[in-house]
Structures are given as C-alpha cells and as structure tokens.
Design a protein around this motif. Structure first.
Motif, short mmCIF file in Angstrom:
data_model
loop_
_atom_site.label_atom_id
_atom_site.label_comp_id
_atom_site.label_asym_id
_atom_site.label_seq_id
_atom_site.Cartn_x
_atom_site.Cartn_y
_atom_site.Cartn_z
N SER A 93 0.83 -1.21 0.00
CA SER A 93 0.00 0.00 0.00
C SER A 93 0.86 1.26 0.00
O SER A 93 0.48 2.28 -0.58
N LEU A 94 2.03 1.18 0.61
CA LEU A 94 2.96 2.31 0.59
C LEU A 94 3.42 2.61 -0.84
O LEU A 94 3.45 3.77 -1.28
N LEU A 95 3.74 1.55 -1.58
CA LEU A 95 4.14 1.72 -2.98
C LEU A 95 2.97 2.23 -3.82
O LEU A 95 3.16 2.97 -4.79
N MET A 152 11.84 -10.11 2.63
CA MET A 152 10.51 -10.18 3.21
C MET A 152 9.46 -10.05 2.12
O MET A 152 9.78 -9.66 0.98
N MET A 153 8.21 -10.35 2.49
CA MET A 153 7.10 -10.17 1.58
C MET A 153 6.50 -8.79 1.79
O MET A 153 6.17 -8.41 2.93
N ALA A 154 6.32 -8.02 0.73
CA ALA A 154 5.81 -6.65 0.85
C ALA A 154 4.38 -6.63 1.37
O ALA A 154 3.98 -5.70 2.06
N CYS A 155 3.60 -7.67 1.06
CA CYS A 155 2.19 -7.67 1.45
C CYS A 155 2.00 -7.90 2.95
O CYS A 155 1.01 -7.46 3.53
N SER A 156 2.94 -8.60 3.59
CA SER A 156 2.80 -8.89 5.01
C SER A 156 3.76 -8.09 5.88
O SER A 156 3.77 -8.25 7.10
N ALA A 157 4.57 -7.21 5.26
CA ALA A 157 5.47 -6.34 6.01
C ALA A 157 4.72 -5.08 6.40
O ALA A 157 4.38 -4.25 5.54
N LEU A 158 4.42 -4.93 7.68
CA LEU A 158 3.60 -3.82 8.16
C LEU A 158 4.47 -2.60 8.48
O LEU A 158 5.49 -2.71 9.17
N VAL A 159 4.04 -1.46 7.99
CA VAL A 159 4.81 -0.22 8.16
C VAL A 159 4.96 0.14 9.63
O VAL A 159 6.02 0.58 10.07
N ASP A 160 3.92 -0.05 10.42
CA ASP A 160 3.98 0.31 11.84
C ASP A 160 5.11 -0.44 12.56
O ASP A 160 5.80 0.13 13.40
#
Length: 252
Positions: free
Chosen positions: A37-39, A80-88
């Motif tokens: 979502s960041l991307l 890591m996987m971008a979909c499960s890497a949480l920004v917080d």
C-alpha cells in the motif's frame, strides 16, 4: 504519537543494463499500512522529497495475502514479503524504511527481478507428478495420514525465493539449487504417484549444484515466510541421495 509521514528510500534501476539510483519519498502516515500500500501511495503521486516528478515504482505483486510469493524484496535489508510487512512495525526499527530488489537475481526494473532460475531448478529435479494423458485416471493412490502430515508443510512453498536470497551458498560459482528446490523434491518423492521419478530426482540432486553444496547455514529456515521445515528436508534428502549413490555404485 504516530508520525505525520513515512520516509522511504528505494533503490531503483530503469533497465537491466542501467546503473541503480536511490530515490527518497515522504508519504503521509496512515495506520495499518503494508509495503504494498505504501508503494501504491507513491504511484498515486510519484514525486520525491525534493519535489521532482518521477515514475511509479515497478514491483511484482498479485495476491496481497502472502500466497503467490511474487512481492518478495529487501525491506530494511531483509528478504521479506511486501504484502505482510507492516509499516507500523518497520517504523519501530528506524526513521526511514529502505526498499531494494532481491540481490541474487537479475533486476528487470526497480524492485522487480527475474526469478526464473528457481523454475529451471525445479525442472532439473522433475518437481511434478507425471500424468499420462488428460483422461480420467481413476482414484489416486491412498496416502497414510502420517505421510499427509509430512507433505503438507512442504506444499505451502510459495516460490518467493527468500530462502535462496539469504543462502550464502546460492551464487553463480556453486550453482546451488537452493532449499526450496530440495524441499519440493522431497514433497514429490513422498507422493505415491510422484515417487516413480524418485531416483531421477535424487540423481539430479547428487550432481553439480546439488545437495552437497549446502553449507547448513540455516538462514533459509529463518527467512521462510511460511515456516517450511527446510533444514529437515535438506537432511532427509541428503540421506536419500547418499543411499541412491551407493545403490548406483553397487549396480555397476
């Protein structure tokens, strides 16, 4: 208090033969964002921190729920996987999130890499169940519950290549096939229908780039997003490869 914005540094490369550059972005903070979502936020407004217009970031993505394995990248230096890497969670380790493509695969563009080497390795060990024709073959062979329980974790591999990225033995010099390929060879050797190719798989793993190249660093089992029993699979297949080599030697 949560931050007002998210600082991101992204390693970019416009083409395989072009030099890499680092671009910096600052995105308004929203809770519960992941890297995908960041991307997406950058794609909506592709302007770097200096106010210069740029292009949206190229990356691979599909399922958005850690099933397809396509969005693997280096996030804060880790595979890591971008979909499960949480920004917080990522923000807790520093002020800036860094994104880069996987380092051991040819870059296509930006964060997208060519991981076809994995599929070539899977072809080399015949990681499939051979089927004769397209007609109904009837009921398949029965499997004991113990075998089903052993096979199921291995079937969860999503071909993300994180295990290959973190493996010190996976490089051009060794040609090591990697943990994912070895685990899939075990998966199909345990299958009643797939076991007809068991000897072919073991002989392939006994050759150049095969199981003997593994240095047992165990980085793979730490990095695997699905928690596959990779070290156990490598150990089991190493035993089977040795037994097969002895059989082949005695049958000469």
């Amino acid at each position: 208090m949560p931050p007002k914005s998210i600082k991101v540094e992204i390693k970019r490369q416009s083409a395989p033969d072009q030099p890499s550059v680092t671009e910096r972005f600052e995105i308004p903070y929203r809770p519960n964002m992941n890297i995908t979502s960041l991307l997406g936020e950058i794609a909506l407004n592709p302007v770097d921190v200096s106010g210069k217009e740029t292009t949206p970031i190229t990356y691979d993505s599909n399922c958005l729920e850690e099933i397809c394995g396509s969005c693997a990248m280096l996030i804060n230096g880790k595979a890591m996987m971008a979909c499960s890497a949480l920004v917080d969670k990522l923000m807790g380790s520093g002020d800036t999130i860094t994104l880069a493509p996987l380092s051991k695969f040819p870059v296509v563009r930006d964060l997208s890499v060519d991981r076809s080497v994995l599929f070539e390795n899977l072809k080399a060990v015949k990681a499939w169940v051979p089927i004769d024709g397209t007609y109904d073959l009837g009921q398949g062979a029965k499997q004991a519950p113990q075998i089903q329980e052993e096979r199921y974790p291995l079937s969860n591999c999503i071909s993300c290549c994180c295990c290959m990225e973190v493996c010190p033995q996976f490089n051009e010099e060794t040609g090591f096939v990697g943990a994912a390929t070895i685990a899939q060879a075990k998966l199909f050797n345990l299958d009643p229908a797939g076991s007809v190719l068991k000897e072919d798989r073991l002989r392939a793993l006994a050759g150049d780039g095969g199981i003997q190249e593994c240095g047992f660093a165990q980085n793979c089992v730490v990095a695997c997003p699905k928690g596959l029993p990779l070290t156990e699979a490598i150990s089991d297949m190493g035993r089977d490869v040795f037994v097969q080599k002895v059989k082949d030697f005695l049958s000469r």
